[in-house]
Design a protein around this motif. Sequence first.
Motif, short mmCIF file in Angstrom:
data_model
loop_
_atom_site.label_atom_id
_atom_site.label_comp_id
_atom_site.label_asym_id
_atom_site.label_seq_id
_atom_site.Cartn_x
_atom_site.Cartn_y
_atom_site.Cartn_z
N VAL A 189 0.83 -1.20 0.00
CA VAL A 189 0.00 0.00 0.00
C VAL A 189 0.86 1.24 0.00
O VAL A 189 0.52 2.26 -0.61
CB VAL A 189 -0.95 -0.02 1.22
CG1 VAL A 189 -1.70 1.27 1.35
CG2 VAL A 189 -1.92 -1.19 1.11
N SER A 190 2.03 1.19 0.63
CA SER A 190 2.90 2.37 0.68
C SER A 190 3.44 2.73 -0.70
O SER A 190 3.92 3.84 -0.90
CB SER A 190 4.05 2.14 1.66
OG SER A 190 4.88 1.09 1.23
N ALA A 191 3.39 1.78 -1.68
CA ALA A 191 3.80 2.11 -3.04
C ALA A 191 2.77 2.99 -3.72
O ALA A 191 3.10 3.76 -4.62
CB ALA A 191 4.00 0.83 -3.86
N VAL A 192 1.51 2.91 -3.31
CA VAL A 192 0.45 3.71 -3.91
C VAL A 192 0.11 4.92 -3.04
O VAL A 192 -0.03 6.03 -3.54
CB VAL A 192 -0.81 2.85 -4.14
CG1 VAL A 192 -1.95 3.69 -4.68
CG2 VAL A 192 -0.50 1.70 -5.08
N PHE A 193 -0.01 4.70 -1.76
CA PHE A 193 -0.29 5.79 -0.83
C PHE A 193 0.97 6.05 -0.02
O PHE A 193 1.42 5.18 0.72
CB PHE A 193 -1.44 5.43 0.12
CG PHE A 193 -2.74 5.23 -0.58
CD1 PHE A 193 -3.48 6.30 -1.03
CD2 PHE A 193 -3.22 3.96 -0.82
CE1 PHE A 193 -4.67 6.12 -1.69
CE2 PHE A 193 -4.42 3.76 -1.48
CZ PHE A 193 -5.14 4.85 -1.92
N GLY A 231 -2.82 21.24 11.21
CA GLY A 231 -4.13 20.61 11.25
C GLY A 231 -4.58 20.02 9.92
O GLY A 231 -5.71 19.56 9.79
N ILE A 232 -3.72 20.03 8.91
CA ILE A 232 -4.05 19.46 7.60
C ILE A 232 -3.14 18.26 7.36
O ILE A 232 -1.92 18.35 7.52
CB ILE A 232 -3.86 20.49 6.47
CG1 ILE A 232 -4.77 21.70 6.70
CG2 ILE A 232 -4.14 19.87 5.12
CD1 ILE A 232 -4.51 22.84 5.73
N THR A 233 -3.74 17.14 7.00
CA THR A 233 -2.98 15.94 6.68
C THR A 233 -3.03 15.71 5.18
O THR A 233 -4.11 15.75 4.57
CB THR A 233 -3.55 14.71 7.41
OG1 THR A 233 -3.54 14.97 8.82
CG2 THR A 233 -2.76 13.46 7.12
N VAL A 234 -1.87 15.47 4.58
CA VAL A 234 -1.77 15.23 3.14
C VAL A 234 -1.20 13.83 2.93
O VAL A 234 -0.16 13.49 3.49
CB VAL A 234 -0.88 16.28 2.46
CG1 VAL A 234 -0.68 15.96 0.99
CG2 VAL A 234 -1.47 17.67 2.62
N ILE A 235 -1.89 13.03 2.12
CA ILE A 235 -1.45 11.67 1.80
C ILE A 235 -1.22 11.61 0.29
O ILE A 235 -2.17 11.72 -0.50
CB ILE A 235 -2.51 10.62 2.20
CG1 ILE A 235 -2.84 10.74 3.69
CG2 ILE A 235 -2.02 9.22 1.86
CD1 ILE A 235 -4.03 9.91 4.12
N PRO A 236 0.04 11.44 -0.15
CA PRO A 236 0.32 11.34 -1.59
C PRO A 236 -0.29 10.07 -2.19
O PRO A 236 -0.32 9.03 -1.54
CB PRO A 236 1.85 11.28 -1.67
CG PRO A 236 2.35 11.64 -0.32
CD PRO A 236 1.25 11.40 0.65
N GLY A 242 -1.93 12.41 -7.51
CA GLY A 242 -2.63 13.43 -6.74
C GLY A 242 -2.36 13.24 -5.26
O GLY A 242 -1.36 12.63 -4.88
N TYR A 243 -3.25 13.78 -4.45
CA TYR A 243 -3.11 13.63 -3.01
C TYR A 243 -4.47 13.71 -2.34
O TYR A 243 -5.43 14.23 -2.90
CB TYR A 243 -2.16 14.68 -2.43
CG TYR A 243 -2.59 16.10 -2.64
CD1 TYR A 243 -3.31 16.79 -1.67
CD2 TYR A 243 -2.28 16.77 -3.81
CE1 TYR A 243 -3.72 18.11 -1.87
CE2 TYR A 243 -2.67 18.09 -4.02
CZ TYR A 243 -3.37 18.75 -3.05
OH TYR A 243 -3.77 20.04 -3.25
N ILE A 244 -4.52 13.14 -1.14
CA ILE A 244 -5.73 13.21 -0.33
C ILE A 244 -5.45 14.22 0.77
O ILE A 244 -4.45 14.12 1.49
CB ILE A 244 -6.07 11.83 0.28
CG1 ILE A 244 -6.34 10.81 -0.82
CG2 ILE A 244 -7.27 11.95 1.23
CD1 ILE A 244 -6.46 9.38 -0.33
N GLU A 245 -6.33 15.20 0.87
CA GLU A 245 -6.19 16.23 1.90
C GLU A 245 -7.26 16.01 2.96
O GLU A 245 -8.45 15.96 2.64
CB GLU A 245 -6.34 17.61 1.27
CG GLU A 245 -6.21 18.76 2.25
CD GLU A 245 -6.43 20.09 1.59
OE1 GLU A 245 -5.44 20.70 1.17
OE2 GLU A 245 -7.61 20.50 1.48
N ILE A 246 -6.84 15.86 4.20
CA ILE A 246 -7.78 15.69 5.31
C ILE A 246 -7.71 16.96 6.17
O ILE A 246 -6.66 17.28 6.73
CB ILE A 246 -7.43 14.45 6.15
CG1 ILE A 246 -7.41 13.21 5.27
CG2 ILE A 246 -8.42 14.29 7.30
CD1 ILE A 246 -6.91 11.97 5.95
#
Length: 132
Positions: free
Chosen positions: A34-38, A46-51, A85-89
């Motif tokens: 999973v770490s190869a994709v995320f 206070g913002i989390t970014v997941i590539p 892209g990325y996921i922003e929480i």
Amino acid sequence: MTNSDAPDQPVPQADMAAALMERLAGQLGSRASVSAVFGEPVTSDGITVIPVAEFGFGFAGGTGPEAGSANIGEGGGGAGARPRGYIEIKDGTATYKPFRAPWANVAVPLAALMAGAVVPLLVRRLVKRRTR
């Protein structure tokens, strides 16, 4: 290599190729995680970014020209990942934000401009042909 049902018979090339492909897929699949994709999450203010990336792999192999040949051929493989892209929480809400290809910023308006210039010319030619 021999077949377990008939020990004197050589294993068909298709069975050898299938066994080779299964073994390669198992080895490559165990390394893909999973770490190869995320990527690893990064938190700041206070913002989390997941590539997020697109990950793919492929491989090929071959066998010798003769059934039961000791020469089982050569093969190769490869793997690659591209950022997508990325996921922003933020504030408990997750949003996916894709990366846009830089060429799309130029290609789409250029294609629209060309279509706007070429279509009227084509229409005029078609009208002239029908009136003749």
